[in-house]
Design an enzyme around this catalytic site. Sequence first.
Site, mmCIF file in Angstrom:
data_model
loop_
_atom_site.group_PDB
_atom_site.id
_atom_site.type_symbol
_atom_site.label_atom_id
_atom_site.label_comp_id
_atom_site.label_asym_id
_atom_site.label_seq_id
_atom_site.Cartn_x
_atom_site.Cartn_y
_atom_site.Cartn_z
ATOM 1 N N LYS A 259 2.409 3.543 -11.009
ATOM 2 C CA LYS A 259 0.769 2.939 -10.629
ATOM 3 C C LYS A 259 0.659 2.122 -11.455
ATOM 4 O O LYS A 259 0.005 1.117 -11.447
ATOM 5 C CB LYS A 259 -0.330 4.109 -9.973
ATOM 6 C CG LYS A 259 0.298 4.616 -8.688
ATOM 7 C CD LYS A 259 0.005 3.610 -7.645
ATOM 8 C CE LYS A 259 0.357 4.860 -5.980
ATOM 9 N NZ LYS A 259 0.036 3.331 -4.839
ATOM 10 N N ASN B 97 0.479 -1.874 0.189
ATOM 11 C CA ASN B 97 0.043 0.301 -0.386
ATOM 12 C C ASN B 97 0.671 1.489 0.133
ATOM 13 O O ASN B 97 0.572 2.477 -0.431
ATOM 14 C CB ASN B 97 -0.727 -0.407 0.961
ATOM 15 C CG ASN B 97 -1.791 1.323 1.766
ATOM 16 O OD1 ASN B 97 -2.285 2.006 0.772
ATOM 17 N ND2 ASN B 97 -0.732 2.201 3.001
ATOM 18 N N TYR C 114 3.974 9.564 -10.543
ATOM 19 C CA TYR C 114 2.982 8.443 -10.772
ATOM 20 C C TYR C 114 2.244 7.669 -11.240
ATOM 21 O O TYR C 114 2.109 6.399 -10.798
ATOM 22 C CB TYR C 114 2.371 9.559 -9.364
ATOM 23 C CG TYR C 114 1.425 9.540 -8.395
ATOM 24 C CD1 TYR C 114 1.176 8.419 -6.886
ATOM 25 C CD2 TYR C 114 -0.045 9.209 -8.549
ATOM 26 C CE1 TYR C 114 0.409 7.966 -6.275
ATOM 27 C CE2 TYR C 114 -0.829 8.580 -7.889
ATOM 28 C CZ TYR C 114 -0.964 8.081 -6.812
ATOM 29 O OH TYR C 114 -1.618 7.410 -5.825
ATOM 30 N N GLN D 211 -2.595 11.240 -15.209
ATOM 31 C CA GLN D 211 -2.867 12.433 -14.883
ATOM 32 C C GLN D 211 -1.741 13.605 -15.114
ATOM 33 O O GLN D 211 -0.905 13.187 -14.480
ATOM 34 C CB GLN D 211 -3.068 12.307 -13.146
ATOM 35 C CG GLN D 211 -3.630 12.745 -13.154
ATOM 36 C CD GLN D 211 -4.482 13.795 -13.387
ATOM 37 O OE1 GLN D 211 -6.116 13.510 -13.053
ATOM 38 N NE2 GLN D 211 -4.561 15.675 -12.546
ATOM 39 N N GLY E 58 2.973 4.372 -0.576
ATOM 40 C CA GLY E 58 2.945 5.709 -2.072
ATOM 41 C C GLY E 58 3.698 6.696 -1.775
ATOM 42 O O GLY E 58 2.702 6.938 -0.621
ATOM 43 N N ILE E 59 4.044 7.072 -2.553
ATOM 44 C CA ILE E 59 3.716 9.370 -2.212
ATOM 45 C C ILE E 59 3.406 9.989 -3.339
ATOM 46 O O ILE E 59 3.476 9.091 -4.552
ATOM 47 C CB ILE E 59 5.454 9.505 -1.628
ATOM 48 C CG1 ILE E 59 6.989 8.777 -2.657
ATOM 49 C CG2 ILE E 59 5.856 8.214 -0.776
ATOM 50 C CD1 ILE E 59 8.183 9.457 -2.359
#
Length: 241
Positions: free
Chosen positions: A151, A82, A147, A141, A84-85
């Site tokens: 992901k 889980n 990111y 995004q 994340g940054i």
Amino acid sequence: MARVALVTGGSRGIGAAISKALKAAGYKVAANYAGNDEAAAAFTKETGIPTYKWDVSDFDACAAGIAKVVADLGPIEVLVNNAGITRDGMFHKMTKEQWYAVINTNLNSLFNMTRPVWEGMRNAKFGRVICISSVNGQKGQMGQANYSAAKAGDIGFVKALAQEGAKAGITVNTICPGYIATEMVKAIDPAVVEKAILPHIPVGRLGEPEEIARAVVFLAADEAGFITGSTLSANGGQYMI
């Protein structure tokens, strides 16, 4: 005998909700965290769930931390990746430090955490690996090339590893949350949330961490053994695939 579950980034936000839900479901839970000692101590005091501090972007630190959890609680049967940054920025201004910090924590950590527990799961003929990706790994995004790349990589990791673990009784799945009411999202200007985020979520609200946690408990269960290599979207209808 209660199964042992380890949750990275497990003392705050979505991770804290996952840790609590797994404990409520009867698991022996260990929560990893990166640096907020005060929050981790408060979490343990509130829940009774032990916390363990290490950097998931460091393979040796993961191996040592996992060994400590195993010594304290027993072999890890459920792993929730889980942690994340974010280090957001438009790509033409993004630094290599921003890029590698996110890739190392959000993607490379999946290898760092899963590799040390994989042989044990194979030998036991049972395992659950659940990775928390993101809607932005599915759709992309602006301002999050790092990111979104990490992901999206999480999803590819799950699809490949699921094929390797299937005959050994190990399932590997991913959950892609949308906008969840965590500290990070709540820090966004409420006007921005109201005008730029909520209109794109058909259910008209932010998700709750507990809603993601319930999905994790479902995928972690012994009864979920026929579900592997799957991506569960939990985004209020924001992005449908």
